[in-house]
Scaffold this motif. Sequence first.
Motif, short mmCIF file in Angstrom:
data_model
loop_
_atom_site.label_atom_id
_atom_site.label_comp_id
_atom_site.label_asym_id
_atom_site.label_seq_id
_atom_site.Cartn_x
_atom_site.Cartn_y
_atom_site.Cartn_z
N ASP A 35 49.36 53.28 29.59
CA ASP A 35 48.88 53.19 28.21
C ASP A 35 48.11 51.90 27.96
OD1 ASP A 35 49.89 55.61 27.44
OD2 ASP A 35 51.78 54.80 26.68
N ARG A 36 47.88 51.11 29.01
CA ARG A 36 47.30 49.78 28.87
C ARG A 36 45.87 49.75 29.42
NH1 ARG A 36 51.00 44.84 29.80
NH2 ARG A 36 52.34 46.57 30.35
N LEU A 37 44.98 49.09 28.68
CA LEU A 37 43.63 48.91 29.20
C LEU A 37 43.63 47.96 30.39
CD1 LEU A 37 41.21 48.43 26.15
CD2 LEU A 37 41.65 50.49 27.47
N LEU A 38 42.62 48.09 31.23
CA LEU A 38 42.43 47.15 32.32
C LEU A 38 42.30 45.74 31.75
CD1 LEU A 38 39.78 49.04 34.49
CD2 LEU A 38 42.25 48.98 34.83
N PRO A 39 42.65 44.70 32.50
CA PRO A 39 42.45 43.32 32.04
C PRO A 39 40.98 43.10 31.64
CG PRO A 39 43.77 43.35 34.03
CD PRO A 39 43.28 44.76 33.84
N GLU A 40 40.75 42.24 30.65
CA GLU A 40 39.41 42.05 30.10
C GLU A 40 38.37 41.72 31.17
OE1 GLU A 40 38.93 39.37 26.89
OE2 GLU A 40 40.24 40.49 25.54
N ARG A 41 38.70 40.79 32.06
CA ARG A 41 37.72 40.38 33.06
C ARG A 41 37.30 41.57 33.94
NH1 ARG A 41 36.35 35.52 34.96
NH2 ARG A 41 38.17 34.52 33.99
N ARG A 42 38.30 42.32 34.40
CA ARG A 42 38.00 43.47 35.26
C ARG A 42 37.24 44.54 34.49
NH1 ARG A 42 42.65 47.23 38.07
NH2 ARG A 42 41.25 48.86 38.87
N LEU A 43 37.63 44.76 33.24
CA LEU A 43 36.98 45.79 32.43
C LEU A 43 35.52 45.42 32.17
CD1 LEU A 43 37.23 48.43 30.92
CD2 LEU A 43 38.20 47.18 28.97
N ALA A 44 35.27 44.15 31.85
CA ALA A 44 33.89 43.71 31.61
C ALA A 44 33.03 43.88 32.86
CB ALA A 44 33.89 42.26 31.15
N GLU A 75 40.00 49.48 13.77
CA GLU A 75 40.03 50.89 13.39
C GLU A 75 41.35 51.56 13.73
OE1 GLU A 75 36.72 52.70 15.33
OE2 GLU A 75 35.22 51.70 14.07
N GLY A 76 42.26 50.81 14.37
CA GLY A 76 43.56 51.38 14.71
C GLY A 76 43.53 52.27 15.94
N ARG A 77 42.47 52.17 16.76
CA ARG A 77 42.40 52.97 17.98
C ARG A 77 43.01 52.24 19.17
NH1 ARG A 77 36.56 56.11 17.99
NH2 ARG A 77 36.34 56.31 15.72
N LEU A 78 43.07 50.92 19.08
CA LEU A 78 43.69 50.11 20.12
C LEU A 78 44.71 49.18 19.48
CD1 LEU A 78 40.59 49.03 22.28
CD2 LEU A 78 42.19 50.89 22.76
N PHE A 79 45.65 48.71 20.28
CA PHE A 79 46.71 47.83 19.79
C PHE A 79 46.83 46.66 20.76
CE2 PHE A 79 47.50 52.11 18.44
CZ PHE A 79 47.85 51.99 17.11
N ARG A 80 46.71 45.45 20.23
CA ARG A 80 46.83 44.27 21.06
C ARG A 80 48.17 43.60 20.81
NH1 ARG A 80 40.79 41.72 20.15
NH2 ARG A 80 39.89 42.38 22.12
N THR A 127 46.21 44.96 25.92
CA THR A 127 45.65 45.88 24.93
C THR A 127 46.05 47.30 25.30
OG1 THR A 127 43.77 44.39 24.56
CG2 THR A 127 43.53 46.66 23.81
N PHE A 128 46.52 48.05 24.31
CA PHE A 128 47.10 49.38 24.56
C PHE A 128 46.34 50.44 23.77
CE2 PHE A 128 50.28 46.25 25.37
CZ PHE A 128 51.05 46.74 26.41
N ILE A 129 46.34 51.67 24.31
CA ILE A 129 45.75 52.79 23.58
C ILE A 129 46.79 53.46 22.67
CG2 ILE A 129 43.98 53.23 25.31
CD1 ILE A 129 45.72 55.50 26.40
N ALA A 130 48.02 53.04 22.75
CA ALA A 130 49.11 53.46 21.87
C ALA A 130 49.89 52.20 21.51
CB ALA A 130 50.01 54.47 22.58
N PRO A 131 50.78 52.26 20.52
CA PRO A 131 51.57 51.06 20.22
C PRO A 131 52.20 50.50 21.48
CG PRO A 131 51.95 52.70 18.55
CD PRO A 131 51.10 53.36 19.60
N PRO A 132 52.14 49.19 21.67
CA PRO A 132 52.68 48.60 22.90
C PRO A 132 54.17 48.87 23.03
CG PRO A 132 52.25 46.90 21.27
CD PRO A 132 51.65 48.17 20.74
N PRO A 133 54.66 48.93 24.27
CA PRO A 133 56.09 49.13 24.44
C PRO A 133 56.88 48.04 23.74
CG PRO A 133 54.98 48.79 26.56
CD PRO A 133 53.94 48.73 25.50
#
Length: 229
Positions: free
Chosen positions: A23-32, A52-57, A63-69
């Motif tokens: 449920d977690r995005l790739l780390p910022e550096r790798r994603l960029a 917009e409530g689509r991601l949760f930090r 950064t998560f695509i759902a509420p973080p654990p």
Amino acid sequence: MSDDDILALLLEGIDEGRFVTGDRLLPERRLAETMGISRARLRRALDRLTAEGRLFRHQGQGTFIAPPPALEVAGHEALARQVTPQNVMEVRIEVEPALAALAAERASRAELDSLDRLMRATLGVEDIAAYEAADEVFHYRIAELAHNPLFLSIYQAVRAVRRHAQWTDARRLSHSPQRIGLLGRQHETLTRAIVDRNAVEAAQLMENHLMTVSNALLRDRGTRSVICD
């Protein structure tokens, strides 16, 4: 590449699972690097999706695509073995109306728009798993919009206990399609109160909503409680 192009590329990669681990995005550096853009431009896109409530930090978690654990705190598993559904609902009924009232007072217009979108995801849903996912995001967003880190921490503790508790399947059994429809309509009226900045009404509607959940959960378990009847 325009900002809108970056946003579209990011959403496409999330939907396809290319930019996500669990449920977690790739780390910022790798994603960029993967997207071929600077971290500054990536952060602008992430900021927009978060607003917009689509991601949760979550600080320290990513950064998560759902509420973080829910954060693991020593003793949660042991506590979960002692806590009953009634215990959890008593705490939620005390905490979440306050969160709803604060959200009505403090949320920005963009945040209110995101809450409205998340609320709509809970409407017209018949599949229990889909409803539960949308419901968790909706309630978590209200907790975020209260803009009180201590309250959010308390809410996270409740989430952690519920995740470990052995009785969590009881909720799945207590939600019929008719009940899901009722709860969705309650989400709608609650959201209207928050968007209208009516803190008193938002708190009352949240309490009414949680009482409905409590009645369903505890009655279907054959448990009598002063907060149910």
